[in-house]
Scaffold this motif. Structure first.
Motif, short mmCIF file in Angstrom:
data_model
loop_
_atom_site.label_atom_id
_atom_site.label_comp_id
_atom_site.label_asym_id
_atom_site.label_seq_id
_atom_site.Cartn_x
_atom_site.Cartn_y
_atom_site.Cartn_z
N GLN A 181 0.83 -1.22 0.00
CA GLN A 181 0.00 0.00 0.00
C GLN A 181 0.86 1.26 0.00
O GLN A 181 0.34 2.35 -0.25
N ILE A 205 3.56 0.99 12.56
CA ILE A 205 4.13 2.28 12.98
C ILE A 205 4.49 3.05 11.72
O ILE A 205 5.58 2.87 11.16
N TYR A 206 3.61 3.88 11.26
CA TYR A 206 3.92 4.71 10.09
C TYR A 206 4.84 5.86 10.50
O TYR A 206 4.88 6.25 11.66
N SER A 207 5.53 6.38 9.52
CA SER A 207 6.49 7.45 9.81
C SER A 207 6.31 8.67 8.93
O SER A 207 7.20 9.50 8.83
N GLY A 208 5.18 8.75 8.24
CA GLY A 208 4.83 9.99 7.58
C GLY A 208 5.43 10.22 6.22
O GLY A 208 5.42 11.34 5.71
N GLY A 209 5.94 9.18 5.58
CA GLY A 209 6.42 9.34 4.20
C GLY A 209 7.59 10.27 4.07
O GLY A 209 8.10 10.80 5.04
N ILE A 254 -5.12 -1.90 9.83
CA ILE A 254 -4.67 -0.85 8.91
C ILE A 254 -3.41 -1.28 8.15
O ILE A 254 -2.54 -1.96 8.70
N GLY A 255 -3.34 -0.83 6.89
CA GLY A 255 -2.14 -1.03 6.09
C GLY A 255 -1.87 -2.49 5.80
O GLY A 255 -2.79 -3.32 5.74
N PRO A 256 -0.58 -2.86 5.64
CA PRO A 256 -0.26 -4.24 5.25
C PRO A 256 -0.61 -5.28 6.31
O PRO A 256 -0.60 -6.47 6.00
N TRP A 298 8.29 14.32 11.22
CA TRP A 298 6.93 13.76 11.33
C TRP A 298 6.90 12.96 12.61
O TRP A 298 7.59 11.95 12.74
#
Lengths: 613, 75
Positions: A239, B71-75, B8-10, A444
């Motif tokens: 994704q 844990i996303y890191s905001g691209g 959420i996500g993968p 971020w």
């Protein structure tokens, strides 16, 4: 000198001349490359107050000591100039084969000066530099321009180009390279357009100087495979960044309706799962093994490469929840060469201003067809509305008046990336103190803030986290010039980067050495700002005022009734300044500048505004 | 008790669903739920209850919406 070619190519479009210049090892080690080279060069060579769209501005492409070397995600370049959107230093990075080719042609930096007498394509092949007429593609989009170039030179060359947005001096125009790749949010594409520079094509054939080529090859190639393996294990690129949308929606951080709302029941229709289900292709940058370009088709059949920022700002922020419609807007931005984030914010601000009765107009949230038409008008500066939208949201707000500046979603003129900080104080700070304006690239901290801190707090730990991430994201990755995604999204350890740097240069640097370079670059950007705006104030580091407005608080959902508090935000800002060694205006003190080896640059700034001891 | 779980996500490719209602015994903890839906214990994640972060040992309540995200890191 290993690691660097030691050469700068300086091209003058007015005189159609060029020269190869050299730089010293001291310059290389002080500024390293990319953003560092660009910020120092523009500080030394531009007079304050010049028109960013005039002949005195300079357009820079800058690379780093590992650019073009096969190692994880090194296929990136920094583009920079004085920004026509913000009025001071602006830059961006983008994936491009031009990074490798420029280095193989023998250059670490390209400086473009003057203005061509006709639309021009610049062709660079090692020592050869040629100027070709580009009328054939002037007025055409970036995709057609790419095809024109590929027909002449094949697909293996490096390309940087602009679309109609850059040609028509839209202040949110970007530089484009491959499908879906763009950089230079603060209008750097318009600087190319002001010089009548439609495209740069680069072909390099020589080896890049490295201290330990065998060691670098072994480490770089092996690590490329390992990064790819890690990505397969985590599944991140299935994704890619679009996966974060439902998280933002869940915690009240999604921009909806010009950031008025923080979540929406229909957001799932454009989330990462649906974007991936609609995928027809995947694009990526050179030397990448975790390709992030989720590519879908719009209703007209165009391929459109999505990431979270453009999905959120051209989708929910405009109350559009249809992937093909949102993909159309994204495709048009890419073809016209417009920044998807600023364009999304400009359109949403326009709809909001109409909604609030401060300007008459026929654009409403959710109207994708009218949004496409407005986007075309903005790219061509067509009519009064097209000209307004081409100016960016801050200038639009100044034109509209009636307090609309409060909900023009920008900081220092650069539109806010796709995170709604109505109740995320630390990330609001990250946008406020992002040195070129409200870019998410610099820091971020939303997951950290929600998981590891009290969300309501404005404590010094949040300022410290912003600085920690600025040093990595806006520092290290921007001056070494490499994509941050292996580290931030898949946990590739940071200490690999000094290793690559040392194999290339023969030096023995650690991460602490890198942080100092990052701090130096941030201070230089602040000096640029001070020189252009001698009346600089801490209020310039405040986020959009609407986030502080109790009347704008959500009425339901996870952050119902919550909003940022101005006095507490100001305290958080002071924590940031104290930890950075900045004064109460957010400008580095003389002592800070001295500690970073910037006495000479400080003396220049002091001619325009007083520095604090 | 009835609980809505959002993945959420993968992580959805581990659990096989992105949103599903669960009927759980009273006093089920967040950590127990994560095991139940098949997310490996070593996988870093952030878990929220009704939009606010929760710790693994917290007890889930009837009517909660639990979201589990990487844990996303905001691209």
């Amino acid at each position: 000198m290993n690691g660097w070619t030691g050469n700068i190519l300086r091209v003058n479009l007015s005189s159609k001349t060029h020269k190869k210049e050299t730089f010293t090892e001291e310059f290389a080690q002080k500024w390293v490359g990319g953003r560092g080279f660009a910020v120092k060069t523009l500080y030394d060579e531009l007079k304050p107050g010049i028109d960013p769209l005039g002949p005195e501005n300079k357009f820079i492409v800058a690379l780093g000591p590992i650019s073009g070397i096969p190692a994880p995600n090194t296929g990136k370049a920094v583009v920079a100039a004085k920004s026509p959107l913000t009025g001071f230093y602006g830059d961006g990075n983008l994936g491009t084969r031009a990074a490798e080719h420029l280095r193989k042609a023998g250059y670490d930096m390209l400086i473009v000066e003057g203005v061509a007498d006709r639309p021009t394509m610049l062709y660079i092949e090692d020592d050869k530099v040629e100027f070709f007429p580009a009328e054939e593609v002037w007025g055409k989009g970036t995709f057609a321009c790419n095809e024109w170039i590929y027909a002449k030179y094949g697909k293996g060359v490096g390309v940087l180009n602009i679309g109609q947005g850059g040609e028509n001096l839209n202040r949110c125009a970007v530089v484009r390279s491959l499908e879906g790749r763009a950089g230079g949010r603060p209008g750097i594409g318009a600087v190319m357009g002001s010089k009548k520079l439609k495209a740069i094509v680069v072909k390099g054939t020589r080896p890049i100087p490295q201290a330990d080529p065998a060691g670098m090859k072994a480490a770089g190639s092996g690590d490329l495979k390992r990064v790819g393996q890690i990505d397969k294990e985590t599944g991140w690129s299935i994704q890619s960044t679009t996966g974060v949308l439902p998280f933002c929606n869940e915690v009240g951080g999604l921009p909806v309706r010009n950031f008025r709302k923080t979540h929406h029941p229909l957001a799932w229709q454009v989330d990462g799962e649906r974007c991936n289900n609609a995928r027809v292709a995947t694009y990526g940058c050179p030397t990448c093994t975790m390709r992030c370009g989720v590519t879908v088709r719009d209703h007209e059949g165009h391929e459109s490469e999505l990431d979270y920022e453009n999905v959120a700002l051209l989708g929910p922020n405009l109350e559009i929840f249809d992937i093909p419609q949102m993909a159309s807007l994204n495709y048009l931005c890419d073809d016209y060469g417009l920044d998807t984030m600023s364009t999304g914010c400009n359109l949403s601000f326009y709809a909001d201003a109409i909604d609030h009765g401060v300007v008459a107009g026929d654009f409403k949230f959710g109207d994708a067809e009218r949004a496409k038409e407005l986007l075309r008008m903005a790219a061509h500066r067509e009519g009064k509305v097209g000209n307004l939208l081409a100016e960016g949201s801050l200038r639009m707000a100044r034109e509209f008046g009636h307090g609309s500046e409060a909900y023009a979603m920008q900081v220092k003129g650069l539109e806010v990336a796709a995170y709604n900080c109505k109740f995320i104080p630390g990330q609001a700070l990250a946008f406020g103190v992002a040195p070129i304006g409200a870019h998410h690239r610099e820091a971020w901290i939303i997951t950290f803030e929600i998981r590891n801190t009290t969300r309501e707090s404005y404590g010094p730990e949040k300022a410290a986290k912003v600085i920690e991430l600025q040093r990595i994201r806006g520092g290290l990755f921007e001056f070494i010039v490499s994509c941050r995604f292996p580290w931030i999204e898949n946990g590739w350890p940071l200490d690999h980067y000094p290793k690559y740097f040392n194999l290339a240069t023969g030096l023995n640097w650690g991460l602490d050495d890198m942080w100092k370079v990052g701090d130096r670059i941030y201070s230089m950007i602040k000096l640029h700002y001070l020189r252009e705006f001698p009346q600089a104030s801490r209020e310039d580091d405040y986020p959009p005022r609407v986030w502080f407005d109790p009347a704008n608080a959500d009425t339901e959902g996870p952050i119902a009734g919550k909003h940022l508090e101005l006095d507490k935000y100001d305290g958080l800002l002071q924590h940031y300044y104290d930890q950075r060694g900045y004064d109460r205006r957010g400008i580095p003190t003389k002592a800070t500048l001295h500690s970073l080896g910037l006495d000479a640059e400080a003396a220049v700034a002091a001619k325009y505004a007083k520095l604090t001891d | 008790m009835k609980v809505l779980v959002k993945v959420i996500g993968p992580l959805i490719y581990k659990t096989g669903f992105s949103e599903k209602d669960f009927d759980l015994p009273a006093k089920t903890t967040v950590a127990e739920l994560v095991v139940l839906i098949g997310i490996p214990a070593e996988r870093p994640r952030i878990i929220t209850r009704n939009g606010k972060a929760v710790l693994p040992d917290e007890t889930i309540e009837d009517g909660d919406k639990i979201a589990v995200s990487p844990i996303y890191s905001g691209g």
